[in-house]
Design an enzyme around this catalytic site. Structure first.
Site, short mmCIF file in Angstrom:
data_model
loop_
_atom_site.label_atom_id
_atom_site.label_comp_id
_atom_site.label_asym_id
_atom_site.label_seq_id
_atom_site.Cartn_x
_atom_site.Cartn_y
_atom_site.Cartn_z
N ASP A 128 26.02 -5.35 -24.71
CA ASP A 128 26.92 -4.20 -24.87
C ASP A 128 27.21 -3.94 -26.35
O ASP A 128 27.20 -4.86 -27.17
CB ASP A 128 28.22 -4.48 -24.11
CG ASP A 128 29.01 -3.20 -23.85
OD1 ASP A 128 28.41 -2.11 -23.88
OD2 ASP A 128 30.23 -3.30 -23.61
N ASN B 289 25.36 3.17 -14.81
CA ASN B 289 24.92 3.86 -16.03
C ASN B 289 24.27 5.23 -15.76
O ASN B 289 24.12 6.04 -16.69
CB ASN B 289 23.97 2.99 -16.87
CG ASN B 289 24.67 1.85 -17.59
OD1 ASN B 289 24.11 0.78 -17.78
ND2 ASN B 289 25.91 2.07 -18.02
C1 IPE Z 1 27.29 -2.82 -18.95
O1 IPE Z 1 27.67 -2.11 -20.07
C2 IPE Z 1 25.92 -2.42 -18.53
C3 IPE Z 1 24.84 -2.78 -19.45
C4 IPE Z 1 24.96 -3.47 -20.55
C5 IPE Z 1 23.54 -2.32 -19.04
P1 IPE Z 1 28.55 -0.78 -19.94
O2 IPE Z 1 28.88 -0.35 -21.31
O3 IPE Z 1 27.88 0.21 -19.06
O4 IPE Z 1 29.85 -1.35 -19.18
P2 IPE Z 1 31.29 -0.71 -18.97
O5 IPE Z 1 31.10 0.61 -18.31
O6 IPE Z 1 31.92 -0.56 -20.33
O7 IPE Z 1 32.01 -1.69 -18.13
C1 IPE Z 2 24.99 -1.11 -23.83
O1 IPE Z 2 25.54 -0.47 -24.93
C2 IPE Z 2 23.65 -0.54 -23.46
C3 IPE Z 2 23.62 0.11 -22.15
C4 IPE Z 2 24.60 0.18 -21.30
C5 IPE Z 2 22.36 0.72 -21.78
P1 IPE Z 2 26.49 0.76 -24.73
O2 IPE Z 2 25.70 2.03 -24.75
O3 IPE Z 2 27.35 0.59 -23.53
O4 IPE Z 2 27.37 0.67 -26.05
P2 IPE Z 2 28.91 1.01 -26.20
O5 IPE Z 2 29.67 0.19 -25.21
O6 IPE Z 2 29.07 2.50 -25.94
O7 IPE Z 2 29.22 0.64 -27.62
MG MG Z 3 29.19 -0.25 -23.25
#
Ligand code: IPE
Ligand code: IPE
Ligand code: MG
Length: 254
Positions: free
Chosen positions: A21, A69
């Site tokens: 993340d 997602n």
């Molecule tokens: C969790 O990250 C999913 C992945 C890393 C693929 P998200 O950024 O989607 O999680 P939430 O929505 O903040 O919980």
């Molecule tokens: C995790 O990084 C990657 C995926 C969920 C694909 P994020 O895209 O959730 O990054 P933040 O949480 O917005 O920084």
């Molecule tokens: Mg995220």
């Protein structure tokens, strides 16, 4: 007697699961578009598998795209799928050099055709490797995985005409055999980068007794040292699986 630090430091998790993340926040910090964060983050995937292999880890599962997602802007979802389809097959020769096999968790049928094709090609091209498994979790959700298992179990239950008594005897291990996967070990260490303290529907079943490790480090910045910090932290944990500390340390048997 308590285990010494040197004893503890040889304890290596077999299966490390990572919620990668913080890509979006990393990009924002750099004044770049979110996709740049995902691109940078994808380079860490290759690195982390190699670092984990060097550390003696057997499986690394990476949360790459959750069932939730899909709710992201269409442009970001398309760009993520394109990134996957483009980069994955380029990794085959390096994965073969390192002895890494690709496995996946999650319903791939919902992924665009090009992404599915790239996954298929990479799985096929690395199937013989035995040193480490990279388990990419794509369109993965821990709740959906359990529902899929329940559906499969109910189908088998109906087909075999099982009795109420047999149903009452169903054990955890028997049910686990209906979950849609094979070769996946229980998660020993679950790492989440990016500072959030939640598991966001990852590995609800396999992480039943995982040690949890949260770091503020954003995924594109994750380094060998950050992985080592998590592994060192794991090595210092006492895993009791419901027993007492005295039992685990062999001071009390029953
Ligand atoms: C969790 O990250 C999913 C992945 C890393 C693929 P998200 O950024 O989607 O999680 P939430 O929505 O903040 O919980
Ligand atoms: C995790 O990084 C990657 C995926 C969920 C694909 P994020 O895209 O959730 O990054 P933040 O949480 O917005 O920084
Ligand atoms: Mg995220």
């Amino acid at each position: 007697m308590r285990s010494s630090v040197s004893e503890a430091s040889v304890r290596t998790p077999q299966h490390v699961a990572i919620i990668m993340d913080g890509n979006g926040r990393w990009a924002k910090q750099q004044g770049k578009v979110r996709m740049e964060g995902h691109r940078q983050g994808s380079s860490r995937v290759r690195d982390v598998v190699e670092w984990a292999l060097d550390a003696g880890v057997k499986q690394v599962s990476l949360y790459a795209f959750s069932t939730e997602n899909w709710k992201r802007p269409k442009l970001e979802v398309t760009a993520l799928m394109t990134l996957l389809a483009t980069l994955l097959p380029l990794e085959i020769s390096r994965m073969n050099e390192k002895g890494a096999r690709l496995l996946t968790l999650g319903d791939l049928s919902k992924l665009p055709w090009l992404a599915r094709k790239a996954i298929q090609k990479t799985k096929h091209g690395t199937a013989q490797n035995k040193k480490i498994d990279l388990i990419l979790c794509l369109n993965y959700g821990g709740q959906q995985e359990i529902v899929d298992g329940v559906q499969d179990f109910c189908r088998a239950w109906h087909a075999q005409g099982c009795s109420e008594d047999q149903l009452n005897m169903l054990s955890v291990d028997q049910f686990a055999s209906y979950l849609p996967r094979k070769d996946v070990l229980p998660v020993d260490l679950l790492i989440r980068t990016g500072g959030e303290r939640r598991i966001s529907n990852f590995h609800l079943w396999d992480a039943a007794y995982a040690e949890l490790y949260f770091t503020d480090c954003l995924w594109p910045d994750f380094s060998r040292e950050d992985l080592q910090l998590a592994l060192d932290d794991f090595a210092g944990r006492e895993r009791r699986f419901g027993q007492t500390s005295e039992q685990v340390q062999g001071m009390e048997s029953e």
